[in-house]
Motif scaffolding. Structure first.
Motif, short mmCIF file in Angstrom:
data_model
loop_
_atom_site.label_atom_id
_atom_site.label_comp_id
_atom_site.label_asym_id
_atom_site.label_seq_id
_atom_site.Cartn_x
_atom_site.Cartn_y
_atom_site.Cartn_z
N GLY A 155 145.93 38.53 13.98
CA GLY A 155 146.32 37.19 13.54
C GLY A 155 147.32 37.28 12.40
N THR A 156 146.94 37.96 11.31
CA THR A 156 147.85 38.07 10.17
C THR A 156 149.13 38.80 10.55
N GLY A 157 148.99 39.86 11.36
CA GLY A 157 150.17 40.62 11.77
C GLY A 157 151.21 39.70 12.40
N GLN A 158 150.77 38.93 13.38
CA GLN A 158 151.74 38.08 14.09
C GLN A 158 152.19 36.88 13.25
N SER A 159 151.23 36.20 12.61
CA SER A 159 151.61 34.95 11.93
C SER A 159 152.44 35.21 10.67
N THR A 160 152.26 36.38 10.06
CA THR A 160 153.07 36.67 8.87
C THR A 160 154.52 36.93 9.27
N ALA A 216 164.92 44.60 12.58
CA ALA A 216 165.26 45.94 13.06
C ALA A 216 166.12 46.68 12.05
N GLY A 217 165.68 47.90 11.74
CA GLY A 217 166.47 48.74 10.85
C GLY A 217 166.26 48.50 9.37
N ARG A 218 165.49 47.47 9.02
CA ARG A 218 165.28 47.18 7.58
C ARG A 218 164.09 47.91 7.01
N ASN A 219 164.14 48.16 5.73
CA ASN A 219 162.96 48.69 5.03
C ASN A 219 162.03 47.53 4.71
N PHE A 220 160.85 47.59 5.30
CA PHE A 220 159.88 46.49 5.17
C PHE A 220 158.68 47.04 4.39
N VAL A 221 158.48 46.53 3.18
CA VAL A 221 157.41 47.06 2.32
C VAL A 221 156.14 46.23 2.49
N VAL A 222 155.05 46.89 2.88
CA VAL A 222 153.75 46.24 3.03
C VAL A 222 152.88 46.72 1.87
N ALA A 223 152.46 45.79 1.02
CA ALA A 223 151.59 46.16 -0.11
C ALA A 223 150.15 45.85 0.28
N GLY A 224 149.35 46.90 0.41
CA GLY A 224 147.94 46.74 0.79
C GLY A 224 147.75 47.11 2.24
N TYR A 225 146.86 48.09 2.49
CA TYR A 225 146.64 48.55 3.87
C TYR A 225 145.20 48.29 4.29
N GLY A 226 144.75 47.07 4.01
CA GLY A 226 143.47 46.61 4.57
C GLY A 226 143.73 46.14 6.00
N TRP A 227 142.82 45.37 6.54
CA TRP A 227 143.00 44.91 7.93
C TRP A 227 144.28 44.09 8.09
N CYS A 228 144.57 43.25 7.09
CA CYS A 228 145.77 42.40 7.19
C CYS A 228 147.04 43.25 7.09
#
Ligand code: ADE
Length: 419
Positions: free
Chosen positions: A189-194, A207-219
């Motif tokens: 859910g969070t993956g798609q809706s975010t 595509a090709g961008r650096n995408f920073v994800v802070a926090g590696y819980g389920w979301c």
């Protein structure tokens, strides 16, 4: 205040159509609603709900009402309300709703009080704001509450803290902790809706961008998966060494925050913690960086620091504010740092909310049935409820699975056979 407060009652018909569209993807909740209508397990209860007012929540409220509860609803976030949905619930579904997209802080809390004024016997919260007000400003109402449920990680953390301090006055089921909730809602859910929220707000190519994800819980796991699927180069920042290792072995680059801040192009925080992106990071982010939050509260980004550091700001698109720094770099903050997936998009799709809200409905029923034997604690969702929801969802999806043979069951229960 009248018995509802919505933006525009003229939106009700549009809301009805959208609620029906979601219902088509909520077969588990629909089956529960049909049973509730026959058995009325919530008869005599007054339910005070503080949830994101969306099409999916509308289907949950209709289910609880079918089960015999009198339901009252307010928003769990000032920016997540779908005004059409609120209009339909308030004017046509007999569910007094207090929610307006974009409501200010004072209105947000006035709406929570309006729900509490109905003297609920059950609470249903997403983030624990209603429960907190009940336990602080409205303590006179506490004794009549049998129990409650909590939807989200952040709310469960707050409730456990209340329990530890001996503050919690009635039992609450942590719906978030059911496998049929967080493995699907928080991840897919969070993956798609975010991603949906970021794209609707910015229309940028990933595509090709650096995408920073802070926090590696389920979301965070869900968001990283989907960003990578769109071709982004995912960088994970994480303080828990086990989760950081997991992110590494899932194939992402893992590094310290400050280094990621220098490299990132899009930043999203989903940690449940405060000031994850802050002054030291804003100082080095590249020109054009996009910053957003998909955690429950809007305190994951230090917005006061961004305001203080910038020399000017302007809204360049709906939900996109450009901050210009003294050296000319422009940083873009989405949705005032509030939940990007609900503020700029429509939240999680109905198919995952089907399971989350099936848990809510069945846990409300459980609470009415079992409250007398429960203590003032946070409880896990009963295993039987979690498993039943998975079975119903599989059946609705037309997926058949096997069960253990008697020989396999006996084997698993034994210890004698080994090498
Ligand atoms: N939380 C995340 N997505 C949601 C939705 N669609 N409805 C209610 N709560 C949500």
């Amino acid at each position: 205040m009248s018995n509802y407060d919505v933006k525009d009652t003229g939106l009700a018909q549009a809301g009805k159509l959208r609620i029906e569209w979601a219902e088509a993807e909520m077969p588990v909740l629909r089956q529960i609603r049909e049973r509730f209508a026959r058995e009325l397990p919530l008869k005599g209860q007054t339910l005070g709900a503080c949830l994101h007012v969306t099409t999916e929540t509308a289907n949950l409220m209709l289910t609880l009402k079918a089960g015999g509860a009198e339901c009252f609803l307010c928003a769990s976030n000032p920016l997540s309300t779908q005004d059409e949905v609120a209009a339909y619930l308030a004017t046509e579904a007999g569910i007094p709703t207090f929610a307006i997209k974009g409501e200010d802080h004072e209105t947000y809390y006035r709406h929570i009080h309006a729900v509490l004024d109905q003297r609920p016997t059950l609470t249903m919260d997403d983030g624990a704001d209603l429960v907190t007000i009940l336990h602080t400003e409205r303590r006179d109402l506490l004794d009549q509450v049998l129990g409650g449920t909590e939807e989200t990680t952040t709310g469960v953390i707050r409730l456990r803290s209340m329990q530890r301090e001996g503050m919690l006055h009635y039992p609450i089921v942590a719906v978030n902790d059911a496998l049929t909730k967080h493995m699907f809602d928080n991840r897919y859910g969070t993956g798609q809706s975010t991603i949906d929220g970021i794209l609707r707000a910015t229309n940028r190519l990933l595509a090709g961008r650096n995408f920073v994800v802070a926090g590696y819980g389920w979301c965070g796991r869900g968001l990283a998966l989907r960003a990578a699927g769109l071709g982004a180069h995912v960088i994970v920042v994480e303080v828990d060494p086990r989760k950081a290792l997991e992110a590494h072995m899932d194939g992402y680059q893992v590094m310290c925050h400050l280094e990621a801040a220098r490299l990132g192009s899009i930043f999203c925080t989903l940690t449940g913690n405060i000031n994850v992106f802050r002054a030291e990071h804003f100082a080095v982010m590249p020109d054009g960086a996009i910053i957003c939050n998909s955690g429950h509260f809007n305190d994951e980004i230090d917005i006061p620091a961004l305001e203080a550091m910038s020399v000017s700001k302007r809204e360049v698109r709906p939900m996109v504010v450009e901050y210009t720094m003294p050296d000319g770099r422009r940083l873009y903050l989405l949705a005032e740092g509030r939940l990007i997936n609900l503020a700029s998009a429509e939240g999680h799709p109905a198919s995952v909310m089907d399971m989350s809200f099936a848990n809510q409905a069945l846990c409300a029923e459980f609470m009415v049935r079992e409250h007398a034997s429960l203590e003032r604690k946070v409880y896990a969702v009963p295993e039987t409820i979690d498993a039943e929801i998975a079975c119903l969802k599989l059946a609705a999806l037309g997926i058949a699975i096997d069960s253990l043979t008697p020989e396999q069951e006996a084997y698993l229960a034994s210890w004698q056979s080994g090498t």
